[in-house]
Motif scaffolding. Structure first.
Motif, short mmCIF file in Angstrom:
data_model
loop_
_atom_site.label_atom_id
_atom_site.label_comp_id
_atom_site.label_asym_id
_atom_site.label_seq_id
_atom_site.Cartn_x
_atom_site.Cartn_y
_atom_site.Cartn_z
N LEU A 29 0.79 -1.31 0.23
CA LEU A 29 0.00 -0.01 -0.02
C LEU A 29 0.81 1.31 0.08
CD1 LEU A 29 -2.78 -1.13 2.72
CD2 LEU A 29 -2.81 -0.52 0.18
N PRO A 177 -14.71 9.78 -4.32
CA PRO A 177 -15.15 10.77 -3.39
C PRO A 177 -14.30 10.86 -2.30
CG PRO A 177 -16.40 8.56 -3.58
CD PRO A 177 -15.26 8.77 -4.50
N PRO A 178 -13.91 12.04 -1.76
CA PRO A 178 -12.96 12.65 -0.75
C PRO A 178 -12.59 11.43 0.36
CG PRO A 178 -14.14 14.55 -1.29
CD PRO A 178 -14.89 13.23 -2.13
N PRO A 179 -13.70 11.09 1.18
CA PRO A 179 -13.02 9.91 2.08
C PRO A 179 -12.52 8.68 1.68
CG PRO A 179 -15.50 10.75 2.42
CD PRO A 179 -14.91 11.25 1.14
N LEU A 180 -12.80 8.61 0.39
CA LEU A 180 -12.29 7.29 -0.15
C LEU A 180 -10.91 7.49 -0.76
CD1 LEU A 180 -14.91 4.96 -2.02
CD2 LEU A 180 -13.52 4.40 -0.26
N ARG A 181 -10.33 8.70 -1.09
CA ARG A 181 -9.01 9.06 -1.68
C ARG A 181 -8.12 8.36 -1.01
NH1 ARG A 181 -9.84 15.02 -2.79
NH2 ARG A 181 -11.52 14.80 -4.25
N GLY A 182 -7.13 7.75 -2.15
CA GLY A 182 -5.95 7.42 -1.15
C GLY A 182 -6.08 5.87 -0.83
N LEU A 183 -6.15 5.61 0.49
CA LEU A 183 -6.20 4.28 0.96
C LEU A 183 -7.47 3.54 0.58
CD1 LEU A 183 -4.26 2.70 2.89
CD2 LEU A 183 -5.41 3.45 4.66
N GLY A 184 -8.71 4.26 0.84
CA GLY A 184 -9.94 3.39 0.90
C GLY A 184 -10.08 2.90 -0.60
N PHE A 187 -7.80 -0.24 -1.14
CA PHE A 187 -8.42 -1.21 -0.57
C PHE A 187 -9.50 -1.96 -1.52
CE2 PHE A 187 -6.94 -2.99 3.33
CZ PHE A 187 -6.23 -1.62 4.06
N ILE A 188 -10.35 -1.07 -2.02
CA ILE A 188 -11.48 -1.64 -2.61
C ILE A 188 -11.04 -2.17 -3.90
CG2 ILE A 188 -13.72 -1.20 -3.83
CD1 ILE A 188 -14.21 0.71 -1.59
N THR A 190 -8.03 -3.46 -4.53
CA THR A 190 -7.22 -4.74 -4.35
C THR A 190 -8.28 -5.81 -4.11
OG1 THR A 190 -5.75 -3.31 -3.45
CG2 THR A 190 -5.32 -5.61 -3.03
#
Lengths: 238, 214
Positions: A29, A177-184, A187-188, A190
């Motif tokens: 990650l 969407p901003p809360p999902l950016r980057g890490l979130g 994960f999805i 992957t």
């Protein structure tokens, strides 16, 4: 020969280190933002796995397995040093990584500089210890197979990090969407790639033994009504 | 005043939400995902990590002034490996079935980035009591995520919790199954754990705007 090929494909696609057993996720990650760094780390992981898995196989074979110590003398035949596996494996891994670092620095300073911090970081990558532990739990039989397993697990991990780095580079221009950016979203994505890789699960289960049975059931289905009962019984027995 | 000062209490509550080792610090992902198909396995793993982190943090903190800087990684690895060997042997003795399910992931606690990360970030620079609290806090934060993922995966995947059917009996078609509900077998496959953690991150970051990246 055939078992080498089987093991090779199994380790890359079916038991993929990232998608099936989630090893090496932290560096996966953290490093997958650019394709070039991902390639560097992937190559380093393949190399370290190729070196440590056979070495740990030798340790397991002649020191750690139940009954492994019989080359020392018959009275040692029932010692079981299996509980020392963790410490011995991690010690060899840490030492090998340190050695590899020294050798690379001496013989190829450019490669050393491009790998940078990744080489020492690999010592605590769960993929490396995981490779050795899975080698032990799968009871791999020969040194050649162990080397094969090390290289192919590394290639599987390499494929995974290459794919996610390429995808992450592309979605930087998408409307996540901003809360999902980057890490979130990583994960999805992957997870979705993992679902895709599940399709390889049927890869090594076919073969000569199954085809005659399939043909038989098809033939039987084409017979008349009176034979239906017999056919049903035969299908169940198959 | 209570047992813990405000600063110390923060050491435990921070990792439970805002500084969660899995969703925020991005550590310890490997073992968090692979074994969460059953709630029981998640709970046992969380307890194992709690033990290793609590004791490990204290030990490292106690010897922090005598470890030479050059070999500190090796010392940390030896401490963690020894604790994990203890956990593994205890598990094999009292819960053999579970130790077979967890197989190599108990061993992988050694390379669990949370443990080494907290050693480096906290235990090497703080006293034993605070290091202990920090270890417990992070292990609890890790455990919470594990239990949430395990809860949903087992409930939706096999309709049981801890092995006890809670939605009715799938074969006799009682409870929820009588109206045609089916277990989502997909939930038991590894990729779903990743997707559930992704959704958890989404929920967490929507509630706390400071955690959003970019």
């Amino acid at each position: 020969m055939i078992e080498h090929i089987e093991l090779f494909f199994k380790a890359i696609f079916i038991d993929n280190m990232v998608f099936a057993v989630f090893l090496g996720m932290c560096s996966y990650l953290a490093v997958s933002k650019k394709v070039t760094t991902a390639v560097g780390l992937g190559a380093a992981v393949i190399f370290v796995l190729a070196v440590t898995v056979p070495l740990n196989w030798l340790l397991d074979q002649y020191l750690l397995q139940p009954g492994a110590l019989k080359w020392l003398g018959a009275e040692y035949a029932d010692y079981d040093l299996g509980f020392l596996s963790f410490i011995m494996f991690i010690a060899t891994i840490a030492t090998m990584v340190q050695l590899v670092e020294i050798v690379v620095e001496k013989f190829s300073p450019s490669l050393y500089n491009s790998l940078g911090i990744f080489l020492p970081l690999i010592a605590v990558n769960c993929a490396i210890l995981g490779g050795s532990l899975f080698m032990q739990s799968k009871e791999i039989e020969t040194l050649g197979l162990a080397l094969n397993y090390g290289i192919s697990s590394g290639i599987g991990w390499f494929l995974a990090i290459l794919a996610i780095a390429a995808i992450r580079e592309k979605i930087r221009y998408s409307n996540v969407p901003p809360p999902l950016r980057g890490l979130g979203i990583t994960f999805i994505i992957t997870g979705l790639m993992g679902i895709g890789f599940l399709s390889f699960g049927g890869m090594l289960t076919g073969g000569d033994e199954e085809t005659p049975a399939k043909e038989k059931t098809v033939e039987i289905q084409q017979t008349t009504e009176e034979n239906k009962k017999v056919a049903n019984n035969t299908k169940i027995i198959e | 005043m209570g047992l813990l000062s405000k600063k110390d209490a923060k050491l435990i509550t921070d990792p439970l939400a805002d500084n969660n080792p899995i969703t925020i610090q991005v550590l310890g992902i490997c073992s968090a995902l692979a074994i969460t198909a059953e709630l029981k396995a998640s709970l046992v793993m969380a307890i194992a990590v709690l033990f290793v982190m609590g004791v490990g943090n204290v030990v490292i903190s106690l010897i922090r002034n005598i470890i030479p800087s050059k070999i500190r990684i090796i010392v940390q690895l030896v401490v963690v490996a020894s604790l994990v060997i203890i956990v593994d042997q205890v598990l094999k003795a009292y819960q053999y079935e579970l130790s077979k399910t967890l197989s190599v992931f108990i061993g992988l606690i050694i390379t669990n980035c949370i443990i080494m990360g907290r050693f480096e970030a906290f235990a090497l620079g703080n006293g034993p009591w605070r290091a202990f609290l920090d270890g417990i806090g992070n292990a609890l934060g890790y455990g919470v995520i594990l239990i949430i993922v395990g809860f949903f995966r087992e409930l939706l995947g096999s309709g049981t919790l801890f092995g006890i059917p809670v939605l009715g009996d799938a074969i006799d078609k009682t409870g929820v199954y009588s109206i045609g509900y089916e277990n989502n077998g997909f939930m038991l496959m590894p990729p779903m754990a990743l997707i559930i953690v992704g959704l958890l991150i989404w929920v967490q970051r929507s509630r706390n705007k400071d955690l959003i990246e970019d």
